[in-house]
Enzyme design. Structure first.
Site, PDB file in Angstrom:
ATOM      1  CE  LYS A  11      -3.907  -2.195   2.412  1.00 10.57           C
ATOM      2  NZ  LYS A  11      -4.938  -2.043   3.475  1.00 10.57           N
ATOM      3  CG  PHE A  59     -12.900   1.672   7.546  1.00 12.77           C
ATOM      4  CD1 PHE A  59     -12.499   1.095   6.350  1.00 12.77           C
ATOM      5  CD2 PHE A  59     -13.682   0.922   8.414  1.00 12.77           C
ATOM      6  CE1 PHE A  59     -12.870  -0.205   6.022  1.00 12.77           C
ATOM      7  CE2 PHE A  59     -14.071  -0.382   8.095  1.00 12.77           C
ATOM      8  CZ  PHE A  59     -13.656  -0.949   6.887  1.00 12.77           C
ATOM      9  NE  ARG A  87      -7.784 -12.669   5.521  1.00 12.53           N
ATOM     10  CZ  ARG A  87      -8.114 -11.384   5.335  1.00 12.53           C
ATOM     11  NH1 ARG A  87      -7.817 -10.769   4.201  1.00 12.53           N
ATOM     12  NH2 ARG A  87      -8.728 -10.705   6.268  1.00 12.53           N
ATOM     13  CB  THR A  93      -7.381  -5.545   9.884  1.00  9.00           C
ATOM     14  OG1 THR A  93      -8.032  -6.660   9.265  1.00  9.00           O
ATOM     15  CG2 THR A  93      -7.622  -4.288   9.083  1.00  9.00           C
ATOM     16  NE  ARG A 104      -2.613  -5.999   6.910  1.00  8.63           N
ATOM     17  CZ  ARG A 104      -3.820  -6.467   6.600  1.00  8.63           C
ATOM     18  NH1 ARG A 104      -4.431  -7.325   7.395  1.00  8.63           N
ATOM     19  NH2 ARG A 104      -4.426  -6.066   5.494  1.00  8.63           N
ATOM     20  CG  ASN A 114      -3.618  -2.441   6.848  1.00  7.51           C
ATOM     21  OD1 ASN A 114      -3.482  -2.038   5.709  1.00  7.51           O
ATOM     22  ND2 ASN A 114      -4.624  -3.204   7.223  1.00  7.51           N
ATOM     23  CG  HIS A 117      -5.482  -6.176  -0.332  1.00 10.40           C
ATOM     24  ND1 HIS A 117      -6.707  -6.048   0.273  1.00 10.40           N
ATOM     25  CD2 HIS A 117      -5.647  -7.098  -1.329  1.00 10.40           C
ATOM     26  CE1 HIS A 117      -7.580  -6.840  -0.327  1.00 10.40           C
ATOM     27  NE2 HIS A 117      -6.961  -7.490  -1.319  1.00 10.40           N
TER      28      HIS A 117
END
Ligand code: IDP
Length: 139
Positions: A11, A59, A87, A93, A104, A114, A117
């Site tokens: 990100k 958000f 994941r 998250t 993360r 964070n 994705h």
């Protein structure tokens, strides 16, 4: 049966902080093979389309502003049980809740910012791969 691909985005924020290399290294160390890769930037309306399932949540506007604020790196990753395993590799998250050693936990700045994705299902992995990559960009 679980599919063998997932889609990740490094990100904005993580790209700005020069974390493309360190994050891709973690992804490779986690056993994922990069099947497609691009550096790009989303327009606001494209970020809204990508995150359409979150429309209406508090958000959503901050998230889509953030995701269209500067360049991103997008990749299709291959591994057995890719969605669930990725994941696990990236963690929760919210980085404050993410396990030690997850991407993360190590690299995220906040719950919205964070770092990465990861697709949440095989169907999302297909939809998201089709969103970013043409047929000739995958082989
Ligand atoms: P995920 O990326 O871990 O699957 P989702 O619930 O699909 O999480 O949310 C998409 C993205 O929206 C998150 O990665 C995060 O950037 C942002 N986000 C989710 N929940 C919140 C929140 O409660 N506050 C701020 N940002 C959030």
């Amino acid at each position: 049966m679980a599919g063998n691909v997932t889609l990740t985005i490094i990100k904005p924020g993580a790209v700005e902080r020069n974390l493309i290399g360190p994050i891709l290294a973690k992804i490779n160390e986690g056993g994922f093979v990069i099947k497609a890769l691009k550096y790009t930037k989303l327009k606001k309306e494209q970020a809204c389309e990508f995150y359409q399932e979150h429309e209406g949540k508090p958000f959503y506007d901050d998230l889509t502003d953030f995701m269209s604020s500067s360049p991103i790196v997008v990749a299709i990753l291959e591994k057995e049980n890719a969605v669930a395993d990725f994941r696990k590799l990236i963690g929760s998250t919210d980085p404050l809740e993410a396990d030690e050693g997850t991407i993360r936990k190590i690299f995220a700045a906040s719950k919205t910012h964070n770092a990465v994705h990861g697709s949440d299902s095989d169907a999302s992995a297909i939809r998201e791969s089709d969103f970013f990559f043409s047929r000739v960009e995958r082989f």
